[in-house]
Design a protein around this motif. Structure first.
Motif, short mmCIF file in Angstrom:
data_model
loop_
_atom_site.label_atom_id
_atom_site.label_comp_id
_atom_site.label_asym_id
_atom_site.label_seq_id
_atom_site.Cartn_x
_atom_site.Cartn_y
_atom_site.Cartn_z
N LEU A 411 10.32 -5.43 -1.84
CA LEU A 411 8.91 -5.81 -1.91
C LEU A 411 8.16 -4.98 -2.95
O LEU A 411 7.35 -5.51 -3.73
N ALA A 412 8.44 -3.68 -2.97
CA ALA A 412 7.76 -2.80 -3.93
C ALA A 412 8.16 -3.14 -5.36
O ALA A 412 7.32 -3.16 -6.27
N ALA A 413 9.46 -3.42 -5.56
CA ALA A 413 9.91 -3.77 -6.92
C ALA A 413 9.27 -5.08 -7.39
O ALA A 413 8.86 -5.20 -8.56
N ARG A 414 9.16 -6.07 -6.51
CA ARG A 414 8.51 -7.33 -6.87
C ARG A 414 7.05 -7.11 -7.23
O ARG A 414 6.53 -7.70 -8.18
N GLN A 415 6.41 -6.21 -6.50
CA GLN A 415 5.00 -5.93 -6.79
C GLN A 415 4.84 -5.27 -8.16
O GLN A 415 3.86 -5.52 -8.87
N VAL A 416 5.81 -4.42 -8.49
CA VAL A 416 5.75 -3.78 -9.83
C VAL A 416 5.96 -4.85 -10.91
O VAL A 416 5.24 -4.87 -11.93
N LEU A 417 6.95 -5.75 -10.69
CA LEU A 417 7.20 -6.81 -11.68
C LEU A 417 6.00 -7.75 -11.82
O LEU A 417 5.71 -8.25 -12.90
N ASP A 418 5.30 -7.97 -10.71
CA ASP A 418 4.12 -8.84 -10.76
C ASP A 418 2.90 -8.13 -11.29
O ASP A 418 1.82 -8.74 -11.45
N GLY A 419 3.03 -6.83 -11.55
CA GLY A 419 1.92 -6.06 -12.09
C GLY A 419 0.91 -5.58 -11.07
O GLY A 419 -0.15 -5.06 -11.43
N ASN A 420 1.25 -5.71 -9.78
CA ASN A 420 0.32 -5.28 -8.73
C ASN A 420 0.44 -3.80 -8.41
O ASN A 420 -0.46 -3.20 -7.84
N LEU A 421 1.63 -3.21 -8.72
CA LEU A 421 1.85 -1.79 -8.49
C LEU A 421 2.40 -1.15 -9.75
O LEU A 421 3.07 -1.81 -10.55
N THR A 422 2.12 0.13 -9.92
CA THR A 422 2.66 0.86 -11.07
C THR A 422 4.03 1.43 -10.71
O THR A 422 4.41 1.49 -9.53
N LEU A 423 4.75 1.87 -11.75
CA LEU A 423 6.06 2.47 -11.53
C LEU A 423 5.94 3.75 -10.70
O LEU A 423 6.77 4.04 -9.85
N GLY A 424 4.88 4.51 -10.93
CA GLY A 424 4.65 5.74 -10.17
C GLY A 424 4.44 5.46 -8.69
O GLY A 424 4.94 6.19 -7.83
N THR A 425 3.74 4.35 -8.42
CA THR A 425 3.54 3.97 -7.01
C THR A 425 4.86 3.59 -6.36
O THR A 425 5.13 3.92 -5.20
N LEU A 426 5.73 2.88 -7.12
CA LEU A 426 7.04 2.51 -6.61
C LEU A 426 7.85 3.75 -6.22
O LEU A 426 8.46 3.81 -5.14
N LEU A 427 7.86 4.74 -7.09
CA LEU A 427 8.59 5.98 -6.80
C LEU A 427 7.97 6.71 -5.61
O LEU A 427 8.68 7.30 -4.79
#
Length: 729
Positions: A411-427
């Motif tokens: 879910l977090a990776a999809r949100q990053v790909l969709d531009g809703n979350l940053t890479l830093g947020t994913l980590l």
């Protein structure tokens, strides 16, 4: 409510009868203390009889009927629940019969079980005409009229008294946890800044600042953990010492009758229960508080980052905890079985080691080893069941944890790909998920530890709830010393195992004059040793009274009374300690003059001179072995060293050779001057000089007199001693 949760597990091997009656009471809405039921069932080390269970039930307000039934009559005519005699050695409650072929049994040793007709027959039927024994019970109005009996002892309040003295330390631990949680709260945001502001924007100063901040936070967190570990060790050690010390204090206060019903394993297992409780209190419980704080903090951060990720995290974490709860009932049953197996294992080992001489004499090494191995096989099967349960728990929990990690990462990776979350947020989310796996596992351990601690607490409270000898309201605590008076038994009757057991003493009336020697003789089983135990206050008469002068013995502190008595019992115990400390067992500094006097009267000087270490030689179970005569001489010296007003000797010279016996009796004759002495003996040489001789037969006094008068009358006394040389034919 009572019918749904009426099952009750027995704590000790002899508790099945009272535990079954407690379940019946719970079923009908009355929660009666187990100890109350034990007393009314007249429990012994061998358990209770169905007759005594019936009488206890009638006393509570049940109508009872003890029946020998065939299986068909049990199914068709009997009210349930009923108590059944099981495998000729146990009691269970029959709760329900389904379709005449399935039986719901509440076994206090194993839990609620469903068994088929054939298994039921094998366990219940005990006669050639295919009948079994059942106790049928129906409540009467008297049961409802009784005020509700409650346990009246809150285990959590009991534990609080051990925690309160260390509340300052606990506040320090909570403060440290708060700081640690704040650090945990900051770390995900620091990681986010490092990636988004430092690496993505190429700002080296932010990278250095963030890394420096992480290092500082790591140092702070490490110091907090070190302090927390030290505080936990400090608190854990002290609470453990206090809990076990209080247990031993309470144990030593209990009357002799309590120890008559307990096996060694029952009591030693409770020491292990203490360790489970203090480990839970100062380890698992505190760590779980810290874990819960971390879970809440990280959950808030996840909610801040993304709602869907938070809902997934919360739902799957809750599912994992619920999975653990599914197995708790089965785990509780296994814990009861483990307690029973450990108890049996310890009892068997103790018996084998203590009885090694007999094992060797009768060549029973193989059979005794096989008995122990059979116990180990049962223990192994129990461990297999426990391991299987824990594997189901941990495997299911780990599966749900891994599934949660994968779904949240997706879910977090999809949100990053969709531009809703940053890479830093994913980590940061990955960091949070990794940091919560440990606390959630800790929560699972807490659930298991809580249940273990509760089971242990239930077993310990059984000891702490018991009334000690010195807590009886009838005792006059204003008495600070015992006046030297006559001992009087007035119409004393006594039996060991309830109103239907045989009378050991029956309507005994006797005056033991002060300053005189009274000898009690009789055949084995006539009640001599029991009478002595009543005089010492170990047991209370069923009827009648024992008095010191005009004061009832029940109104005097047992500790104060026994402090005025010197006693040599048939089964006197030698401690693993020096000879002097086995003579002066009160723990006070040694009185050299009294010690020399005791050694001289007990004729121990020659024996001590032969020992290289003399008085400081260690004797007892792990020290120098003693003959029966040497042991008796040390026990005599122990009573003489005390220099009491009252002396009670039960076969005190039975193991001595003729020379030693003659010397010691001569020494004791001088020591007895002015003291009240009661001697139980079979040997004529020991009793013939007594001021009065009392002859017991089948619990009754049949003759009283001196050696000369009783010998001339040629009655019971003459028959007892006629084969000894002094009387001839």
């Amino acid at each position: 409510m009572f019918r749904k949760r009426f099952f009750y597990s027995q704590y000790d091997s002899a508790d099945c009868g009272p535990a079954c009656l407690k379940m019946i009471c719970r079923y009908h809405g009355k929660d009666v203390p187990l100890e109350y039921l034990r007393e009314n069932c007249y429990i012994s080390k061998d358990g209770v009889s169905l007759l005594n269970i019936s009488k206890a039930a009638e006393h509570l307000g049940f109508r009872t009927f003890m029946a020998y039934l065939d299986i068909q009559r049990l199914i068709d005519d009997c009210p349930l629940p009923a108590i059944l005699h099981w495998n000729q050695e146990h009691f269970v409650v029959l709760c329900k019969i389904k379709g005449k072929k399935k039986f719901r049994i509440a076994d206090p040793a194993h839990g609620m079980v469903n068994i088929d007709l054939e298994t039921f027959k094998k366990s219940w039927i005990s006669t050639a005409d295919h009948r079994g024994t059942a106790l049928l019970l129906e409540p009467t109005a008297a049961l409802n009229d009784r005020s509700s009996e409650t346990e009246g002892f809150n285990g959590y309040k009991f534990l609080l008294k051990y925690i309160k003295p260390y509340k300052r330390n606990f506040f320090q631990l909570i403060f440290g946890m708060t700081i640690g949680s704040l650090i945990s709260l900051i770390l995900p945001f620091v990681s986010k800044i490092l990636i988004d502001e430092g690496i993505n924007k190429g700002d080296a100063s932010i990278i250095y600042l963030v890394l420096l901040s992480q290092f500082a936070l790591f140092i702070g967190s490490t110091l907090i953990e070190l302090i927390r570990g030290w505080l936990l060790l400090h608190v854990n050690t002290r609470i453990s010492l206090n809990v076990i010390s209080d247990f031993l204090i309470q144990l030593l206060k209990l009357p002799i009758r309590f120890f008559d019903t307990k096996a060694v394993g029952d009591l030693s297992q409770r020491i292990g229960d203490h360790h489970r409780i203090d480990t839970f209190l100062t380890g698992t419980a505190i760590s779980t508080i810290f874990s819960l704080v971390n879970i809440v903090v990280f959950s808030i951060i996840l909610l801040f980052f993304d709602n869907a990720i938070f809902i997934t995290f919360f739902a799957l974490s809750l599912l994992g905890v619920l999975w653990v709860f599914l197995f708790q009932k089965k785990r509780k049953q296994l814990d009861y079985k483990r307690f029973a197996r450990n108890r049996g294992n310890q009892d068997k080992l103790y018996e084998m080691i203590a009885g090694m001489q007999e094992v060797k004499l009768y060549g029973s090494e193989i059979s005794k080893r096989w008995e122990w191995e059979r116990l180990q096989i049962k223990f192994f099967k129990l461990n297999i069941s426990t391991l299987a349960l824990e594997q189901w728990q941990s495997t299911g929990f780990n599966f749900l944890t891994s599934l949660k990690n994968i779904i949240i990462s997706f879910l977090a990776a999809r949100q990053v790909l969709d531009g809703n979350l940053t890479l830093g947020t994913l980590l940061s989310i990955s960091y949070i998920i990794g940091q919560t796996n440990g606390p959630i596992s800790q929560l699972m351990s807490f659930i298991q530890g809580f249940q273990d601690a509760k089971l242990s607490m239930d077993r310990l409270l059984e000891i702490h709830q018991k009334r000690g000898e010195e807590q009886d309201e009838k005792i006059d605590h204003g008495i600070d010393q015992i006046e030297h008076e006559d001992l009087n038994l007035e119409n004393v009757s006594f039996q060991y195992s309830g109103p239907d057991s045989p009378m050991v003493l029956n309507n005994v009336t006797l005056q033991i004059p002060k300053g005189k020697v009274t000898a009690i003789v009789g055949t084995s089983g006539s009640g001599k040793s029991t009478l002595l135990k009543l005089l010492l206050g170990f047991y209370k008469p069923v009827r009648g009274s024992v008095k010191i002068g005009k004061t009832d013995l029940n109104k005097i502190s047992p500790k104060l009374w026994r402090g005025a008595c010197g006693t040599v019992m048939q089964d006197g115990f030698i401690f693993f300690d020096t000879i002097t400390r086995n003579i002066a067992v009160d723990g006070m500094p040694i009185d050299e003059r009294r010690m020399e006097k005791a050694i001289k009267i007990a004729n121990l000087s020659e024996f001590l001179d032969r020992l290289p270490l003399g008085y400081t030689t260690k004797i007892g179970s792990s020290g120098v072995g003693l003959s029966g005569g040497q042991k008796q001489r040390i026990l005599i010296a122990r009573s003489v060293y005390k220099d009491p007003a009252y002396l009670f000797f039960d076969e005190a010279t039975s193991s001595l050779d003729a020379n030693n016996e003659r010397q010691i009796i001569d020494n004791l004759d001088d020591f007895f001057e002015g003291k009240t002495v009661v001697i139980i003996a079979h040997r004529l040489s020991t009793v013939k000089n007594a001021d009065q001789i009392v002859v017991l037969k089948e619990g009754k006094i049949v003759e009283i007199g001196t050696h000369m008068t009783l010998s001339r009358s040629k009655g019971n006394y003459y028959e007892l001693v006629k084969n000894q040389l002094e009387l001839g034919d």
